[in-house]
Structures are given as C-alpha cells and as structure tokens.
Scaffold this motif. Structure first.
Motif, mmCIF file in Angstrom:
data_model
loop_
_atom_site.group_PDB
_atom_site.id
_atom_site.type_symbol
_atom_site.label_atom_id
_atom_site.label_comp_id
_atom_site.label_asym_id
_atom_site.label_seq_id
_atom_site.Cartn_x
_atom_site.Cartn_y
_atom_site.Cartn_z
ATOM 1 N N LEU A 111 1.115 -1.520 -0.271
ATOM 2 C CA LEU A 111 -0.231 -0.171 0.134
ATOM 3 C C LEU A 111 0.980 1.535 -0.258
ATOM 4 O O LEU A 111 0.190 2.818 -1.057
ATOM 5 C CB LEU A 111 -0.936 -0.444 1.078
ATOM 6 N N VAL A 120 -6.845 2.939 4.751
ATOM 7 C CA VAL A 120 -7.208 2.137 4.738
ATOM 8 C C VAL A 120 -7.557 0.627 5.047
ATOM 9 O O VAL A 120 -8.614 0.404 5.267
ATOM 10 C CB VAL A 120 -6.508 2.093 2.979
ATOM 11 N N VAL A 143 -10.403 -1.681 5.790
ATOM 12 C CA VAL A 143 -10.678 -3.430 4.919
ATOM 13 C C VAL A 143 -11.409 -3.715 6.621
ATOM 14 O O VAL A 143 -11.575 -5.384 6.871
ATOM 15 C CB VAL A 143 -9.534 -3.430 4.553
#
Length: 481
Positions: A158, A187, A191
């Motif tokens: 990422l 993020v 998730v």
C-alpha cells in the motif's frame, strides 16, 4: 451426529474477516519499525519497542479464548461478538498510529492495536473447529491462510502503491510519518471493519445445543471460574501441544526478527540507504537536542546539510517502500502455497508433519540468502517467496494438528493457550534475544535475518518430536493417542 461438510464459499465467508486482521498485522509488520525509526529510535532499540505486541497476546489470547468458549449471544452467537469488538478497537488504533509524534506514543498504540487484533483473531481460529468436521479442518485452516496471504501482499504494498500510482508523498519533515503511510493505515482500518462485517453477516454459528449433539463433542465438565480453568489448562496441556510448542517457539522467534529488523537490515545492507540521523545535519543545543525554529521546523547547519539530509532521507523512504513491497511477496507466495493445499486437501489427506518440515526449511533458506545479495534487491523476491512458503505452513499446519487432538468444548481456550508458544519467543526476542544473537555474528542488522534462517531450520527439525498419528494425518479410523 456428524457436522455437515461445508462448501468452499461457506468456508471462504467464515474466514473472510481474516483479510482485515491480516491488513492490521501486515501494516504493523512492514511499517511499524519504519515509524519507530522515523520518530528517532535506534535500530537496536526497535525489538524492545515491539514488546507491547507479544505481551498483549500473552494476556489477551487465553482470556478471549475462554470467554468465547463460554459466550452465546442470541443474534451474534459464540465467536462473532469478539470479531466485532476487536474490529472496532483495531480500526481506531490503525487510524491514530501514524499520527504518533513520539516513540512512546507509537509503542502504546502498538499495544492497543495488537491486543485488539488478538480479540478478533483467536475466535477466528476456534471458529474453524466449531464449524467444520475434522476431515475438513486442514482445508479450513488453509483457506484462512489463503486469505491471510492476500491481505499481507496488498497491505505491504500500500505505501509504495500510494506513492507511485497516486503521487501521495512518502517524504516528510524529520520526526513526521509520511502521508503515504498515514493513508495506508486509514485504508487498513476501513478494510478491517468491512471484512469482519462480511463474516458476521454471512456466517451462522451452531448453538450450544447443536454443538453438544455432534460426535466430536466432549462430555460436559463441572463449571469452573475463568482463572481456574485457564490455570488447569496450562497444567494439563496435552503432549501434542507441548511438542508443537517447541516448533512454534523457533518459528515465531524467526518471524519476530523479520518484522522488527527487516526494514533497517535490508535498507542498509541491500539498498545502502540507512535512515539518516538528523543530529548529524542539524544545529544542536547543549543537551544534544535538535534545535527548532518558531514553526517547529528543524534548524539545519546550512543549506548544504539540509539538502544532504533530504537526499539521504528520500533514499531511505524509497528503500523502505520497496522493502515493504518485497515483504508483501511472502504473503503472495503463502497465498499460492495455501491455494495449492486448498485444492489438494479438499479431496485428500496430507502428512501435516512432512509438509510443515519442508516448508520451514525453505523459509530458513530464504532468510539465509539475504546476506549474500547486497546491492541486488531483485533477489529479495526469491527470498521472500521462500519465506512465504514457511509462513503459509505456520498459519495452517500447527493449528490443524492441534485441533485434531483437542476437545471441541475447549477449542477457543486451547487456541488461546497454544498462542503462548507464539508470544513467549517474541517476548524473549524483544527483551534482547534477537539483538544479542545477531551481535554474536556481527553488528550489522542483516545478521538478524541470518538468525531468523537458523531458527526456522531448527523449527523444521523440531517436527521430529511429533508422533501423534491423528495429528500428523487425518484418518477417521485413528483414535487420539
């Protein structure tokens, strides 16, 4: 009555929450040491700063295991309340972690993050044994490993993806975590909570009455309090758990060495781009502290020194992004390994002991190879691919062997107690074990990877202790020894 066999998508849905759990662990494993270095920690201090993580596991895992064994919520069931609680707390910790301004703050949030992840993780292990007949348990743990591999690869990549593709900066002022890392953690939080909710909404748990009716249910025991139950479980630990514990000790010592020291070791040894010490470039006061201007910006000695620091720090951040990306390879290869085992164990039994031994040897060779490739980061793909085979096996084979030898009514507690053999080696490594051992070879951090390789090979050899036939290979005609 036998538990019904479940299809692939049923097993996938009940394991999908592990995607979020692994996002949390992978961001922690690939980025946490980078955060500590950014905040001013020396590389030899980094393992000690990680000690909060295994300490949280040592305390939380058996307690959560006991509580999840003895919980039944009318709507959420037995394990799912813990999935949800852990997901909420983990997501909050992930959001705040990269905004830490001091080393102690990051270490404290690491404690909260790891404790919260463990609240979700241990009941997930037990859910496989709750839901699946014994003939499908290797399959179930391998599917979990498949999802873990996906999460490891994506999360580790990422920061680099955000920088290279979306042009989000991987540079920042001294002592500040780059924006690419901050957004990656955000993020990860999203998730985590989303994937846990998928499992909660798609998976139905068996009620206590249904669990009691299955053939693998144990006879009810006299109810004891939590501490008495946990203490008696430690005292009466089955032999197979103790033998697997030796294997786990060497395995998790090795991976703790990787998580804590791979970034300083590889950025220095492979990329020749160690983290620059801002004190070598900045103005200092009489106490050797960096001087700041009215805007809290670092006062450098001159423009040349500022440019030199910026260049070296940029090289370090680029190298760190690439190390994180290369570390993601071990998630990708563990996923491929798990996929292969998934297809095979869906229809066939396997010799878990032999599979685990061979996988650990390959992982050990991957770590040992890192010493011999300075200046050649492309070979890290091979190194971490081999490490990933070991990782895929570590996340499935020991649990499959243990679950074949444990009473179903105590599965959550047993999985929690078993994880003592995960956290104790990490605590020993954090308290100086990994630094002491690699300094016996040499001062360079790369020797921590050499120690990791040696320990994985010792873990492989420790499998020779395991003789329980039911644990090694599932056969319905074999009874527990």
């Amino acid at each position: 009555m036998q538990k019904p066999k479940l299809g692939f998508w049923d097993i996938w849905n009940m394991s999908f929450g592990f995607l979020g759990i692994q996002f949390g662990f992978a961001l922690q494993g690939s980025t946490m040491s980078r955060i500590f270095e950014t905040l001013g920690a020396s590389k030899d201090d980094i393992p000690m700063l990680w000690i909060a993580a295994p300490l949280a596991g040592l305390i939380v895992q058996p307690i959560v295991g006991y509580l999840s064994d003895n919980t039944w919520h009318k709507r959420l069931g037995r394990r799912r309340p813990f999935f949800l609680l852990g997901a909420i707390l983990s997501s909050i910790a992930l959001l705040f972690m990269p905004f830490s301004s001091e080393v102690w703050m990051a270490a404290g949030l690491l404690l909260v993050l790891d404790a919260s992840i463990n609240i979700s993780m241990e009941p997930f292990r037990a859910l496989v044994a709750d839901k699946l007949p014994e003939s499908q348990r290797s399959y179930g743990f391998v599917v979990q490993t498949l999802i873990i591999g996906v999460g490891t690869w994506i999360a580790s990549n990422l920061p680099k993806f955000l920088n290279n593709t979306l042009n989000i900066s991987n540079e920042a002022a001294p002592g500040v975590v780059p924006d690419s890392v901050k957004i990656a953690f955000g993020v990860g939080a999203l998730v985590f909570i989303t994937s846990i909710l998928v499992t909660i909404f798609t998976t139905k748990e068996y009620s206590p009455e249904e669990m009691a009716a299955f053939d693998d249910a144990s006879e009810p025991e006299e109810k004891k309090g939590m501490w008495a139950t946990i203490s008696s479980t430690y005292a009466l630990m089955p032999v197979i758990m103790k033998k697997l514990g030796v294997v786990q000790f060497f395995s998790w010592f090795a991976f703790f060495a990787m998580w804590t020291l791979a970034n300083p070791a590889l950025t220095e040894h492979i990329y020749n781009a160690p983290k620059p010490d801002v004190k070598n470039f900045a103005q200092l006061d009489d106490s050797d502290n960096v001087l700041l201007d009215a805007n809290q910006a670092t006062l450098f000695l001159d423009q040349t020194q500022e440019d030199a620091y910026t260049t070296q720090d940029k090289a370090y951040n680029e190298a760190s992004d690439d190390v994180g990306s290369k570390m993601g390879i071990y998630g990708l290869s563990s996923m491929a390994f798990a996929l292969l085992l998934t297809f095979y164990t869906a229809y066939n039994s396997i010799n878990r002991k032999v599979v685990h031994m061979a996988s650990l040897v390959l992982g050990g060779l991957g770590f040992l190879l890192m010493f011999y490739i300075p200046g050649e980061p492309e070979y890290l793909v091979l190194c971490f691919a081999l490490v990933g085979i070991a990782w895929g096996s570590i996340l499935s084979m020991p649990y499959a062997m243990l679950s074949s030898s444990v009473e179903s009514s105590k599965m959550g507690l047993m999985m929690g107690v078993f994880n003592m053999f995960i956290v104790i080696p990490q605590i020993i490594a954090a308290l100086g074990g990994v630094v002491l051992l690699h300094n016996l070879i040499g001062e360079e951090s790369i020797h921590a990877m050499t120690i990791a390789g040696i320990f994985l090979i010792l873990a492989a050899l420790s499998n020779l202790l395991i003789t329980n036939k039911k644990a090694i290979t599932y056969q319905p005609s074999i009874t527990n020894e």
